[in-house]
Design an enzyme around this catalytic site. Structure first.
Site, PDB file in Angstrom:
ATOM      1  CG  HIS A  71       4.181  -5.189   8.365  1.00  0.00           C
ATOM      2  ND1 HIS A  71       4.295  -6.202   7.448  1.00  0.00           N
ATOM      3  CD2 HIS A  71       3.221  -5.578   9.230  1.00  0.00           C
ATOM      4  CE1 HIS A  71       3.436  -7.165   7.738  1.00  0.00           C
ATOM      5  NE2 HIS A  71       2.771  -6.802   8.833  1.00  0.00           N
ATOM      6  CG  HIS A 123      -3.653  -7.834   7.219  1.00  0.00           C
ATOM      7  ND1 HIS A 123      -4.108  -8.698   6.229  1.00  0.00           N
ATOM      8  CD2 HIS A 123      -2.443  -8.312   7.600  1.00  0.00           C
ATOM      9  CE1 HIS A 123      -3.208  -9.652   6.040  1.00  0.00           C
ATOM     10  NE2 HIS A 123      -2.184  -9.451   6.854  1.00  0.00           N
ATOM     11  N   GLY A 163       0.575  -2.897   0.568  1.00  0.00           N
ATOM     12  CA  GLY A 163       0.305  -3.750  -0.588  1.00  0.00           C
ATOM     13  C   GLY A 163       1.448  -4.724  -0.795  1.00  0.00           C
TER      14      GLY A 163
END
Length: 483
Positions: free
Chosen positions: A237, A406, A381
């Protein structure tokens, strides 16, 4: 400051802020949430931002916010808004400073047994090979003159220069390359900020995780995605680093001058925008495409170094270990798309700010491999609970311009997390789940502590119950790298 405005129930998953709530709204705002999430959603005034977005010139449909909604710059994080491609405006606040912040999922054919006692060694190697932290710099020295190619071609540049496999591109949104990029509209300052950072995670909520595919909810779709219960996967990410941040900063300043000069009425100057058909609007869109391409090249390079790390520690080739990219999806971006509104096809620009494209089966934009089952959607999460893999569904096309959430969404600001959480407690929480953490700073861990985030299970239930997406698999972290 909490928001006390009207929030009328549409159904168990949707709540409406009516058009008459605030002066200047051209449409209503719709927030996706369960009833038990509403008190937290009201607590940071983000619904007011969703209402403000309804004042955006040329907006079509509703201003929308996903269940991971929280306070952002101009738009709420979790915000979705489409504007008419001919008469609408583009707003950097609807995309965010980290242009094409997104998530990439890489599968493997490995099991925990294959990893043996080398988990910590593997995470250490990844931490060494994938630079992270505030101001982190990439391992490869890219020449200034190469940056044009990176800004114009994204993942294609990375693969052509040995960072990955050709087939990685076909499972990257936009094939890792937004065609309308024009590097001539990117400032020298943005280039210089981005140049040393290519191939790095950065700080904040960016991460690299090694995960276990713990649950599979849809065997048929998981098989198409290449996910098998009990195998390991890597989740990355990150976004466009200083390059994207500077692009947003440059054009926000210009758009603030534009709205002042042209007396554009907006409830919040952070919604500064320009008509899509103006030179300023066109230039920003082209520059944003460059920032998006930079981010895809960035994640592609990280993929290459992740594969090399596995190879070094486990003594096998990435090919033999089945280390294919499942998908790479953006969640801070604006995209030109065609959608049905009132039974008519209309060309729109969809702003997704902390929201993910979730196209249903059949859309031509989905790579052929996944077109029959729907676009993969990757939803992190927090670092103790991991990531959901979802598939786009018909409801997203009917309700949200093909969009979904998202992530979990913050329930505590970064400052509040640092002030109120204890590092020992966070580390104990991770250790109790046998999660090995490598991090650059204590404050960075506190900012991203699990308690700083909403319950991702609740968020996922809302978007799935609303018909936007369907659950495919759940990944649980065994090792985490944070900036």
């Amino acid at each position: 400051m909490s928001w006390e405005g009207q929030l009328n129930k549409i159904d168990d998953n949707r709540w409406e802020i009516p058009q008459d709530e605030s002066k200047g709204m051209h449409t209503n705002a719709v927030i996706y949430a369960s009833e038990e999430m509403l008190s937290q959603i009201r607590s940071d005034n983000a619904p007011m931002q969703a209402a403000n977005v309804a004042c955006l010139p040329g907006i079509v449909g509703s201003s929308m916010a996903m269940p991971d909604i929280h306070w952002g710059y101009g738009f709420p994080i979790g915000g979705v808004a489409a504007v008419d491609e001919n008469s609408g405006s583009i707003s950097p606040g609807g995309i965010g400073f980290d242009i094409n912040c997104g998530v990439r999922l890489i599968k493997t054919d490995l099991t925990l047994e294959d990893l043996g006692d080398k988990k910590n060694q593997l995470i250490d190697e990844l931490y060494k090979n994938v630079p992270s932290g505030l101001g982190s710099k990439g391992l490869t020295k890219v020449r200034y003159k190469e940056l044009d190619d990176i800004l114009m071609n994204g993942s294609e540049w990375a693969v052509e220069n040995g960072y990955g496999w050709e087939r990685d591109i076909e499972v990257t949104e936009e094939y890792g390359h937004m065609q309308e990029a024009d590097s001539t509209v990117v400032s020298d300052k943005a280039r210089k900020r981005g140049l040393p950072q290519l191939g790095s995670l950065g700080s904040g909520n960016h991460f690299l995780e090694v995960d276990l595919v713990e649950n599979v909810f849809d065997d048929a779709t998981a098989k198409v995605y290449g996910l098998k219960q009990g195998t390991l996967a890597i989740t990355v990410h990150c976004g466009s680093r200083g390059c994207g941040h500077q692009i947003a900063t440059d054009y926000l300043q210009e758009m603030e001058r534009y709205i002042k000069k042209n007396s554009v009425s907006l409830p919040d100057r952070q919604l500064a925008c320009a008509p899509l058909d103006s030179k300023l609007g066109e230039d920003y869109y082209k520059a944003m495409c460059c920032g998006a391409n930079y981010a895809w090249a960035n994640r592609q390079m990280i993929t290459h170094w992740a594969r090399e790390s596995f190879e070094k520690v486990l003594g096998d080739s990435a090919e033999n270990m089945g280390m294919d990219v499942v998908y790479d999806v953006a969640h801070n971006i604006a995209k030109k798309e065609r959608h049905d509104i009132d039974k008519h096809h209309i060309d729109v620009l969809v702003h997704r700010k902390g929201a993910t494209r979730a196209f249903a089966p059949g859309r031509s934009e989905i790579t052929l491999r996944y077109r029959d089952v729907g676009q993969p959607v990757i939803i992190p999460g927090n670092m103790s609970v991991g990531t959901y893999v979802l598939a786009g569904r018909k409801g997203s096309m009917e309700q949200t311009f093909g969009s979904t959430c998202h992530g979990a969404g913050r329930q505590m600001s970064r400052k509040a997390a640092i002030d109120n959480l204890k590092i020992d407690s966070v580390m104990e929480q991770l250790q109790s789940k046998d999660i090995y953490l490598r991090n650059g700073s204590t404050d960075g861990v506190l900012e991203e502590a699990p308690d700083a985030y909403k319950d991702v299970d609740q968020v996922i239930e809302v978007v799935c119950n609303a018909g936007l997406t369907a659950k495919v698999a759940k990944l649980t972290p065994i090792g985490v790298i944070k900036g």
